[in-house]
Design an enzyme around this catalytic site. Structure first.
Site, PDB file in Angstrom:
ATOM      1  CB  SER A  63      -9.170  -2.931   0.718  1.00 46.93           C
ATOM      2  OG  SER A  63      -7.720  -3.295   0.966  1.00 46.93           O
TER       3      SER A  63
ATOM      4  CE1 TYR B  83      -8.365   2.102   2.081  1.00 46.54           C
ATOM      5  CE2 TYR B  83      -7.328   0.045   2.444  1.00 46.54           C
ATOM      6  CZ  TYR B  83      -7.854   1.133   1.673  1.00 46.54           C
ATOM      7  OH  TYR B  83      -8.154   0.716   0.514  1.00 46.54           O
TER       8      TYR B  83
HETATM    9  P1  NAD Z   1      -8.687   6.985  -5.939  1.00 45.43           P
HETATM   10  O1  NAD Z   1      -8.055   7.911  -4.790  1.00 45.43           O
HETATM   11  O2  NAD Z   1      -8.356   7.166  -7.282  1.00 45.43           O
HETATM   12  O3  NAD Z   1     -10.383   7.162  -5.810  1.00 45.43           O
HETATM   13  C1  NAD Z   1     -11.190   7.457  -4.744  1.00 45.43           C
HETATM   14  C2  NAD Z   1     -12.415   7.959  -5.155  1.00 45.43           C
HETATM   15  O4  NAD Z   1     -12.913   8.348  -3.969  1.00 45.43           O
HETATM   16  C3  NAD Z   1     -11.910   9.364  -5.600  1.00 45.43           C
HETATM   17  O5  NAD Z   1     -12.265   9.575  -6.978  1.00 45.43           O
HETATM   18  C4  NAD Z   1     -12.143  10.496  -4.593  1.00 45.43           C
HETATM   19  O6  NAD Z   1     -12.840  11.539  -5.040  1.00 45.43           O
HETATM   20  C5  NAD Z   1     -13.595   9.483  -4.148  1.00 45.43           C
HETATM   21  N1  NAD Z   1     -13.621  10.002  -2.844  1.00 45.43           N
HETATM   22  C6  NAD Z   1     -12.920  10.317  -1.590  1.00 45.43           C
HETATM   23  N2  NAD Z   1     -13.672  10.962  -0.544  1.00 45.43           N
HETATM   24  C7  NAD Z   1     -15.068  10.913  -0.902  1.00 45.43           C
HETATM   25  C8  NAD Z   1     -16.277  11.386  -0.585  1.00 45.43           C
HETATM   26  N3  NAD Z   1     -16.202  11.762   0.621  1.00 45.43           N
HETATM   27  N4  NAD Z   1     -17.283  11.336  -1.156  1.00 45.43           N
HETATM   28  C9  NAD Z   1     -17.322  10.743  -2.445  1.00 45.43           C
HETATM   29  N5  NAD Z   1     -16.143  10.465  -3.277  1.00 45.43           N
HETATM   30  C10 NAD Z   1     -15.005  10.673  -2.414  1.00 45.43           C
HETATM   31  O7  NAD Z   1      -8.184   5.482  -5.340  1.00 45.43           O
HETATM   32  P2  NAD Z   1      -8.638   4.082  -6.071  1.00 45.43           P
HETATM   33  O8  NAD Z   1      -7.676   3.328  -5.869  1.00 45.43           O
HETATM   34  O9  NAD Z   1      -9.431   4.338  -7.378  1.00 45.43           O
HETATM   35  O10 NAD Z   1      -9.876   3.800  -4.843  1.00 45.43           O
HETATM   36  C11 NAD Z   1     -11.332   3.472  -5.112  1.00 45.43           C
HETATM   37  C12 NAD Z   1     -11.745   2.547  -4.163  1.00 45.43           C
HETATM   38  O11 NAD Z   1     -10.900   1.049  -4.120  1.00 45.43           O
HETATM   39  C13 NAD Z   1     -11.351   2.861  -2.498  1.00 45.43           C
HETATM   40  O12 NAD Z   1     -12.618   2.448  -1.782  1.00 45.43           O
HETATM   41  C14 NAD Z   1     -10.274   2.282  -2.121  1.00 45.43           C
HETATM   42  O13 NAD Z   1      -9.983   1.884  -0.564  1.00 45.43           O
HETATM   43  C15 NAD Z   1     -10.284   0.760  -2.818  1.00 45.43           C
HETATM   44  N6  NAD Z   1      -9.028   0.162  -3.112  1.00 45.43           N
HETATM   45  C16 NAD Z   1      -7.990   0.500  -3.881  1.00 45.43           C
HETATM   46  C17 NAD Z   1      -6.916  -0.234  -4.031  1.00 45.43           C
HETATM   47  C18 NAD Z   1      -5.655   0.244  -4.745  1.00 45.43           C
HETATM   48  O14 NAD Z   1      -4.672  -0.351  -4.965  1.00 45.43           O
HETATM   49  N7  NAD Z   1      -5.828   1.181  -5.454  1.00 45.43           N
HETATM   50  C19 NAD Z   1      -6.762  -1.340  -3.343  1.00 45.43           C
HETATM   51  C20 NAD Z   1      -7.982  -1.795  -2.547  1.00 45.43           C
HETATM   52  C21 NAD Z   1      -8.984  -1.171  -2.433  1.00 45.43           C
END
Ligand code: NAD
Length: 276
Positions: free
Chosen positions: A161, A174
Site C-alpha cells: 500500500s 495497518y
Molecule cells: P477487499 O476487502 O475487497 O479485499 C481484501 C480481501 O482479503 C477480501 O477478499 C478478504 O476476504 C480477504 N481476507 C481478509 N482476511 C483474510 C484472511 N485472514 N485470509 C484470507 N483472505 C482474507 O479490499 P481490497 O481493497 O481489494 O484489498 C486487497 C489488498 O489491497 C489488501 O492487502 C489491501 O491492504 C490492499 N490495498 C487496498 C487499497 C485500496 O484502496 N482498496 C489500497 C492499498 C492497498
C-alpha cells in the site's frame, strides 16, 4: 479476428483474498490471459464462487480454496490442494489484507494483532510456501534436464500500500503492517534471487473497493480524497491487476525487490503542487 492474449497460458497462479476487490480483479485478469487460477477466500464462499464462475464462464480455468492466510495449516493445505490439482505453481499474488481502524490511544491489542496476523504474518506464510514450492519443483525438473533458461522460475507479488511509506494516523496497525511488508519483500527478494525467484510489491493508492467504501461513497470525503491524487481519479481494481500482471510476466524479468506504486501520483507529495 485477432488471437486472444494468452500470455499466462497454463501458468498456475494463487491469488490470496480473491473473493473481492483487487484480488478478484487479479484472479479474473489472470484467468482471461490463460492462467490456471486458485481463487482463495477466507469466509465468504458465495463471493468466492461468483469469482470462480466469472472466470470459468469466459473459458478460464480455476478452483476455489478456503484458507485463512494467518493460519499456517490452512495456508499449507491451500498450496497442497493447488499442487494436487495443477501439479505446480508459477505465480503467487499475496493480496489478502484488512483494516481495523482506531485512534492509537484507543487501539486494543486485538486490533493490532489481527491486522499484523493477516497483513504481515499472512504474507510470510504464503510467500514461504510459494518459495519452497518453486525451489522443490525446480530441483525435480533439473534432475532430468538441467534448466538453462535465464528467466525466473517463480514470481511472488505482494500487495502492499502507499502506507508502506506514507504514515497514517488512526491506522497505525495497518501502516505498520504495510511498512513491514516493504522490508520483508526486499529481504526475501535478496535471499531468493539466486534461486531465480523474483519478489516484488505493488503498492496501490486509493482503489475503489469495499475496504474504503466509507470514503468514496460520501461526496465530501471523496472530494477530499481527490485532493490527495494528482491524477484526479480514484483507481480501479483493474488498474492494480494490470500492474500485478506486468510484475508476474517475463517482461519484468530484471525487476527484483521493487515496489510499483500504482497510485495516480499519491506518493508525489501533492500538497506541494502549489509550492507547498
Ligand atoms: P477487499 O476487502 O475487497 O479485499 C481484501 C480481501 O482479503 C477480501 O477478499 C478478504 O476476504 C480477504 N481476507 C481478509 N482476511 C483474510 C484472511 N485472514 N485470509 C484470507 N483472505 C482474507 O479490499 P481490497 O481493497 O481489494 O484489498 C486487497 C489488498 O489491497 C489488501 O492487502 C489491501 O491492504 C490492499 N490495498 C487496498 C487499497 C485500496 O484502496 N482498496 C489500497 C492499498 C492497498
Amino acid at each position: 479476428m485477432s488471437t486472444p492474449d494468452q500470455r499466462f497460458k497454463d501458468k498456475v497462479v494463487i491469488v490470496t483474498g480473491s473473493s473481492s476487490g483487487i484480488g478478484k480483479a487479479c484472479a479474473v485478469y489472470f484467468g482471461q490471459l490463460g492462467a490456471k487460477v486458485v481463487v482463495n477466500y477466507s469466509a465468504n464462499a458465495d463471493a468466492g464462487n461468483e469469482v470462480l464462475e466469472e472466470i470459468t464462464k469466459n473459458g478460464g480455468t480455476a478452483i476455489l480454496v478456503k484458507a485463512d492466510v494467518s493460519k499456517e495449516e490452512e495456508v499449507k493445505a491451500m498450496f497442497n490442494q493447488t499442487i494436487a490439482t495443477y501439479g505446480r505453481l508459477d505465480i503467487l499474488v499475496s493480496n489478502a489484507g484488512l483494516q481495523q481502524d482506531s485512534s492509537f490511544l484507543e487501539m486494543t491489542l486485538q486490533q493490532w494483532q489481527k491486522v499484523i496476523d493477516v497483513n504481515l504474518t499472512g504474507q510470510f506464510l504464503a510467500c514461504r510456501e510459494a518459495a519452497r514450492q518453486f525451489v522443490a519443483q525446480e530441483a525435480a525438473a533439473s534432475k532430468d534436464e538441467p534448466n538453462h533458461s535465464e528467466l525466473s522460475i517463480g514470481k511472488i507479488i505482494l500487495m502492499s500500500s502507499v502506507h508502506d511509506i506514507i504514515p497514517w494516523a488512526g491506522h497505525v496497525n495497518y501502516a505498520a503492517s504495510k511498512g513491514g511488508i516493504m522490508m520483508f519483500m526486499k529481504s526475501i527478494s535478496q535471499e531468493l534471487a539466486p534461486h531465480k525467484i523474483r519478489v516484488n510489491s505493488v503498492s496501490p493508492g486509493a482503489i475503489k473497493t469495499t475496504i474504503n467504501k466509507e470514503v468514496w461513497s460520501d461526496p465530501e470525503k471523496y472530494k477530499g480524497l481527490l485532493n490527495l491524487i494528482p491524477y484526479k481519479r480514484i483507481g480501479t481494481p483493474q488498474d492494480v491487476a494490470k500492474a500485478v500482471g506486468w510484475l508476474a510476466s517475463d517482461d519484468s524479468d530484471y525487476v527484483n525487490g521493487e515496489t510499483l506504486y500504482t497510485d495516480g501520483g499519491m506518493t508525489l507529495y501533492p500538497e506541494f503542487a502549489d509550492n507547498g
